[in-house]
Motif scaffolding. Structure first.
Motif, mmCIF file in Angstrom:
data_model
loop_
_atom_site.group_PDB
_atom_site.id
_atom_site.type_symbol
_atom_site.label_atom_id
_atom_site.label_comp_id
_atom_site.label_asym_id
_atom_site.label_seq_id
_atom_site.Cartn_x
_atom_site.Cartn_y
_atom_site.Cartn_z
ATOM 1 N N LEU A 16 31.609 31.797 32.551
ATOM 2 C CA LEU A 16 30.813 30.891 33.370
ATOM 3 C C LEU A 16 29.637 30.328 32.588
ATOM 4 C CD1 LEU A 16 30.619 33.057 36.620
ATOM 5 C CD2 LEU A 16 32.125 31.105 36.212
ATOM 6 N N GLU A 20 27.077 28.088 37.380
ATOM 7 C CA GLU A 20 28.444 27.654 37.648
ATOM 8 C C GLU A 20 29.155 28.660 38.558
ATOM 9 O OE1 GLU A 20 32.340 26.161 35.137
ATOM 10 O OE2 GLU A 20 31.093 27.723 34.260
ATOM 11 N N SER A 21 29.938 28.145 39.481
ATOM 12 C CA SER A 21 30.866 28.939 40.277
ATOM 13 C C SER A 21 32.271 28.563 39.840
ATOM 14 C CB SER A 21 30.727 28.634 41.771
ATOM 15 O OG SER A 21 29.505 29.088 42.277
ATOM 16 N N TYR A 22 33.195 29.501 39.962
ATOM 17 C CA TYR A 22 34.582 29.222 39.623
ATOM 18 C C TYR A 22 35.458 29.702 40.768
ATOM 19 C CZ TYR A 22 38.647 28.307 36.806
ATOM 20 O OH TYR A 22 39.822 27.779 36.346
ATOM 21 N N TYR A 23 36.499 28.951 41.069
ATOM 22 C CA TYR A 23 37.407 29.294 42.152
ATOM 23 C C TYR A 23 38.779 29.660 41.609
ATOM 24 C CZ TYR A 23 34.092 27.342 45.505
ATOM 25 O OH TYR A 23 32.982 27.098 46.262
ATOM 26 N N ARG A 87 35.885 32.782 45.078
ATOM 27 C CA ARG A 87 34.793 32.110 44.350
ATOM 28 C C ARG A 87 33.991 33.170 43.619
ATOM 29 N NH1 ARG A 87 29.678 29.882 47.562
ATOM 30 N NH2 ARG A 87 28.205 29.895 45.830
ATOM 31 N N GLU A 89 30.788 33.949 40.692
ATOM 32 C CA GLU A 89 29.621 33.414 39.994
ATOM 33 C C GLU A 89 28.747 34.559 39.526
ATOM 34 O OE1 GLU A 89 27.807 30.930 43.056
ATOM 35 O OE2 GLU A 89 26.318 32.479 43.442
#
Length: 105
Positions: A16, A20-23, A87, A89
């Protein structure tokens, strides 16, 4: 929603950037209880946390610092074919590198 599939039983490296977030998207192959968690090794960094959402993006679960090392962990019963979004982060919004995992519970 931009996301990547996560594979059952595999550690998926998550990198990351700041804030930032990631899915990840996961579809249950069979009905049962699944565990969603993060893990770190000597090269990992950050303080991971995660939310689990259904296809309508309604929150189903949240995890932060649930297990050793500041990792997240939670379980959820899923029906066969049910799709969820995970999600992830860093808690402080810092750059982070850790493993994201989903497995049978």
């Amino acid at each position: 929603l931009e996301s990547a599939a996560i594979t059952l039983g595999q550690n998926t490296l998550t990198n990351l950037e700041s804030n930032e977030s990631y899915y990840y998207v996961f579809t249950a192959p069979v009905a049962g209880t699944y565990q969603f968690y993060s893990s770190k090794d000597e090269e990992s960094s950050g303080d991971p946390r995660a939310w689990l959402y259904d296809y309508k993006m309604s929150e189903l679960n949240y995890g932060d610092d649930n297990i050793d090392g500041g990792n997240f962990w939670f379980t959820r019963y899923l029906s066969a074919g049910e799709t969820v979004f995970l999600r992830v982060e860093d808690y402080d919004g810092d750059p982070a590198s850790f493993y994201t995992c989903v497995d049978f519970y």
